[in-house]
Structures are given as C-alpha cells and as structure tokens.
Design an enzyme around this catalytic site. Structure first.
Site, PDB file in Angstrom:
ATOM      1  N   GLU A 134      23.934  28.419 -60.920  1.00 55.80           N
ATOM      2  CA  GLU A 134      23.792  27.624 -59.688  1.00 55.80           C
ATOM      3  C   GLU A 134      22.453  27.943 -59.041  1.00 55.80           C
ATOM      4  O   GLU A 134      21.655  28.705 -59.580  1.00 55.80           O
ATOM      5  CB  GLU A 134      24.945  27.950 -58.718  1.00 55.80           C
ATOM      6  CG  GLU A 134      25.024  29.419 -58.354  1.00 55.80           C
ATOM      7  CD  GLU A 134      26.302  29.792 -57.615  1.00 55.80           C
ATOM      8  OE1 GLU A 134      27.230  28.984 -57.554  1.00 55.80           O
ATOM      9  OE2 GLU A 134      26.370  30.925 -57.098  1.00 55.80           O
ATOM     10  N   ASP A 175      21.726  31.652 -48.882  1.00 55.05           N
ATOM     11  CA  ASP A 175      21.107  30.599 -49.683  1.00 55.05           C
ATOM     12  C   ASP A 175      19.715  30.238 -49.155  1.00 55.05           C
ATOM     13  O   ASP A 175      19.396  29.053 -48.959  1.00 55.05           O
ATOM     14  CB  ASP A 175      22.001  29.335 -49.705  1.00 55.05           C
ATOM     15  CG  ASP A 175      23.442  29.650 -50.084  1.00 55.05           C
ATOM     16  OD1 ASP A 175      23.648  30.588 -50.864  1.00 55.05           O
ATOM     17  OD2 ASP A 175      24.361  28.968 -49.585  1.00 55.05           O
TER      18      ASP A 175
END
Ligand code: 6LW
Length: 504
Positions: free
Chosen positions: A178, A22
């Site tokens: 997302e 991420d």
C-alpha cells in the site's frame, strides 16, 4: 533554518506529534508542505508548512467545507479520509485522497496551500485507496494505488483511461502492499510502497524501472526501512514519502508510533509523523536512523515548542488544529453567542453517540495536562479524552454536580461524582501522567487523572483511570486520542482551553 548537509543529522522526532498518519510531502523552493489523513474528523487533511522538515506549523486544512468533505452520521470511527498524496505540478498544488465513507477518490487543487482549495473532482475509475499522482516527461499523469495498481488519469477532470494494471506488490508473502509513491530520480523511476500492515510489522520497500509504468525491479536491500522485531522506541514505521531539499539532500517522512507500558505495549497518541535522512548508494535509497530525541535541549533541531497552548475562543472561531467527529454545523458550534467563549449546543447526546457535539485537538505528548473553564448552568458537558464512541473518559459538569464517566467497549460507568464546587467558575482538568507504581509487565502506558481546580489552583482529583483502554491496541482503528470539549445536553459554554505538555 536549513538542515545539516549530513545524512546522520540528529534531530528530534516525531516532527509532527499526535495522530498525524500517512504523511505526504512536497517542496516548492525553500518551502516544504505536508498533508496527513484525518478519518472521521472535520475539517479534513491537516496541512503543514516547514522550512527545515523538523519544525512544522499547521497552516490550514485541505477539506474545510461541506462541498469538499461529507462525513455523514453513519461514518464509522476510522472511516472517512485516508492517505492523501500532495504534489506541486505546473504551478499548482494537487492533492488526491480517498473518502472511504463517501464518494471514493477525489482531487482538489490550490495555488496557495493555506487555501482555499478547490471543490473536488471525483475519480471513480481510480481502483483503490492510497492514491498517488505522478507526471511523466510528456505531462501524462499516472495514478498508482494500494495493491499496487496503476491507471492513467486526467487530474483536472478525474477521468481515467484504460484498464488499471498491476505494478509490483512488494516482497513475497508480505501483506498489505500500500501507500505507493512514484518518483523520477536520475535515470530511473522509483516505486516506494509500504508493506506488512500498519502494525508492528510495517515497513517500506522500493523498486525501480525505466518508466513510470515499469517494469519494476525490487531493491536487493528491501525493506529499506522497518523496525519490526526491534526494541526501538518508535514502532510500526512505514507509509513513507520522499523529498529532496534545495541543497540536494534527501529525506523521508513516515508514520510511526510510540508504544508505552509493559507488554504488549499500547500507543495512545495514534500514528505520528517522523523524519529520517536518506542517502543514495548504487542507485538505491538508504534510510538513516529515525532518532527519537535530539542530543541536547539547546540543539537547534530540538522539538518545536507548542506555539499556542491556550485557546481563548475569540470571534475568529477555532484554530485549524481543532477537529470534530463528522460534520460541524455552525448552529451547534459557535464563538459568537457569548463573545470570548466557545458555545456548544447538544444535538444527539453523549460521547457514545455518532452525532455528539465535540471539538478537540489531538493529544500530542505522552504526558500532558488539559484544563478548561465550563459553564454548564443550562446543560451538561465537559472535558473529554476521546478515542472513539466506544472508548472515552470524561469529566462532566451540570448545574448541580461534576462527575467522571468511563466508556470502554460496551461498558459505561460513572466512576466518581461530587457537588459542583463553590465559586464563580468551574475549572475541569485532566492529566496524562505516570501509571501508579509498581511497574511490571502488565503496567499500562499512562494514567489519566480527572478533577476540579479551585480558583487558587488547588486541585481535587475525582478519579485516576488506566490509559490503556484509550489506546489503539484496545480500541482498534487508525486514529489517536483527541482532548476536547463537548455538550451532551442543552447548551454549554467554555471560556478557554489550555493544553500543557509535561516532562516525561
Ligand atoms: C492507509 C494505509 C495505511 O490508507 O493505513 O499505514 C491506512 N497505512 O496506507 C489508513 O491510514
């Protein structure tokens, strides 16, 4: 060293190997900064610096004290800290991130990204994970989250205004929209998202609109990046962030994995950070190749050498790359009790327990070796390869013997044992190497060999174990292997810890 002004530049990936998913990146002048997720580990949110986007140095951790990060004993593995966004705005660094096992979304700021970072403000009105921060021309801050939804936010207080509104949820039928990030580029606002889930179908899509609140029109070429359905050695590519270099070039950082072995493939290093070049065509970003290898070892953009292989445990304590599951109270982890050694004092019990006393660093290379000198005369502990409480292998010393233990799911067994070797010190070793031949569709990604080293370096293997059981495909979750030291009983001292990448 500046990157070449070319979208087809070849460099070595991953740019940050090991479990560093991420990625979120920003640039200030000639300096780039990047933050990653850290889940159940303390300290949280590793922070890296680079001048060229290829060579990164960890300069700290954003959440490095209990007032910023509470990871109680009931924090599950792969709970805790998810998906930060790092931005520089108005002379300050801003980081927003979610503690899914704590009080939700929090915002911290710093003038120096190496720290200290502020205590958090909490943002209970932010309606989900993967929060992004973007400021429009008026200075209004918009927070966009997975789903994908958006709310106006005062980042200095965490207060939200109005009702969160849906923005754009990616391609029809794609699961898990997302990782949103919002950018102003030229006349448009761009909404970058991940979709398809963080497994083999992961991908990156984009939409654009006239304002940060939309309406958003999807790119005709979505997904702009995915390796789904390919035999590319880097899989699960997604969860990206964009950054522009001082020379005007554009780049994407993203997560990806390197599955090894036969079918279905097992990745053991977690989700790592990769880099890809970006060009703009007709107002849309076009993502170039995500190369795995540099063309030659002397190529200037070859992988960064591992700076410090040996940890000598001086009084300054552990380097920022050392992490522990959940909290790390000073009375259990210290370098002062026996100067020059790391002393671990057991509290709960073995690596099966959530409050194990364990400190380690990520495995960053598919083939590597870790060694340590242990003194377990007053306890029991050793050298472990940890995925989570239910998936770990370790070589453990006590006052009398050395044993290799394997925990896979609900099964736990002592695989091998032998009396403590003669000599003033005991050197424990684990090596992640090639799986034994013959190789076929069922071969695992690697084999982990545990043993002891004599003072003259002679190695005696105690056990070789299949690495697939310490992979994400078996254990589940969002993290990767961590190699480290633990105390299961009493007090255990370690003189040094050595990590050495090996040729694949
Ligand atoms: C993260 C989500 C994801 O919040 O995995 O890869 C989750 N994408 O965006 C945890 O890393």
């Amino acid at each position: 060293m500046p990157l070449p002004h070319r979208s087809d530049a070849t460099f070595a990936n991953p740019v940050i190997p090991g479990f560093h998913p991420d990625p979120s990146v920003c640039r200030v002048g000639d300096d780039y900064y990047l933050a990653c997720s850290s889940f159940e580990y303390f300290p949280g949110v590793p922070l890296f610096h680079s001048r060229d986007l290829v060579h990164w140095t960890q300069i700290g951790n954003v959440l490095d004290r209990p007032s910023q990060l509470r990871l109680p004993k009931d924090t599950p593995a792969s709970g805790g800290i998810y998906a930060p966004t790092l931005r520089h705005h108005d002379g300050r660094f801003w980081l927003i991130v979610t503690n899914v096992s704590g009080d939700g979304n929090l915002i911290v700021t710093a003038t120096d990204p190496a720290g200290p970072w502020s205590d958090p403000v909490w943002a209970p009105g932010v309606p989900g994970i993967d929060p992004d921060l973007a400021w429009d021309e008026d200075g209004t801050c918009w927070c966009t989250v997975a789903g994908v939804a958006q709310v106006r936010l005062d980042p200095s207080t965490g207060r939200t205004y109005g009702t969160p509104h849906p923005l754009w949820s990616g391609g029809p039928g794609a699961k898990a929209p997302e990782a949103p990030h919002l950018y102003r580029v030229g006349d448009h606002w761009y909404l970058l998202i991940a979709e398809g889930g963080t497994e083999r179908c992961h991908g990156v899509s984009i939409a654009r609109g006239p304002s940060p609140t939309g309406p958003f029109e999807p790119c005709p070429d979505n997904p702009i990046l995915t390796h789904r359905g390919t035999d590319h050695p880097i899989q699960n590519t997604g969860h990206a962030d964009l950054v522009q270099g001082p020379d005007g070039s554009w780049w994407m950082v993203l997560l990806g994995v390197r599955p090894g072995g036969g079918t279905p493939g097992w990745h053991v290093l977690g989700r790592e950070t990769y880099l890809a070049p970006v060009t703009w065509v007709d107002g849309w970003p076009v993502v170039g190749e995500v190369p795995l290898e540099a063309p030659a070892p002397d190529w200037p953009l070859s992988p960064a050498p591992v700076e410090e292989r040996r940890d000598d445990f001086d009084l300054a304590g552990l380097r920022p790359c050392w992490i522990s599951p959940r909290d790390r109270p000073a009375e259990h982890y210290g370098t002062k009790e026996r100067p020059g050694w790391l002393t671990l004092r057991a509290r709960g019990g073995s690596l099966d327990e959530p409050d194990v006393v364990f400190a380690g660093r990520r495995q960053q290379h598919p083939r590597c070796r870790a060694r340590t000198v242990v003194d377990a005369a007053s306890g029991r502990g050793g050298l472990a390869v940890r995925l989570d409480e239910r998936h770990h292998y370790e070589i453990e010393a006590s006052a009398t013997d050395v044993r290799v233990i394997a925990r896979v799911g609900s099964l736990r067994t002592v695989v091998a044992s032998r009396p403590l070797p003669d000599g003033p010190v005991t050197v424990l070793r684990v090596e992640a190497g090639e799986p034994p031949a013959p190789h076929d569709a069922r071969t695992g990604p690697d084999a982990l060999t545990f043993g002891v080293e004599a003072p003259d370096g002679t190695f005696t293997a105690l056990a070789t174990l299949d690495g697939r059981y310490l992979s994400t495909e078996v254990a589940g979750g969002f993290t990767g292997r961590v190699l480290g030291l633990y105390a299961a009983e009493g007090t255990v001292h370690f003189d040094w810890f050595d990590y050495e990448p090996l040729a694949s």
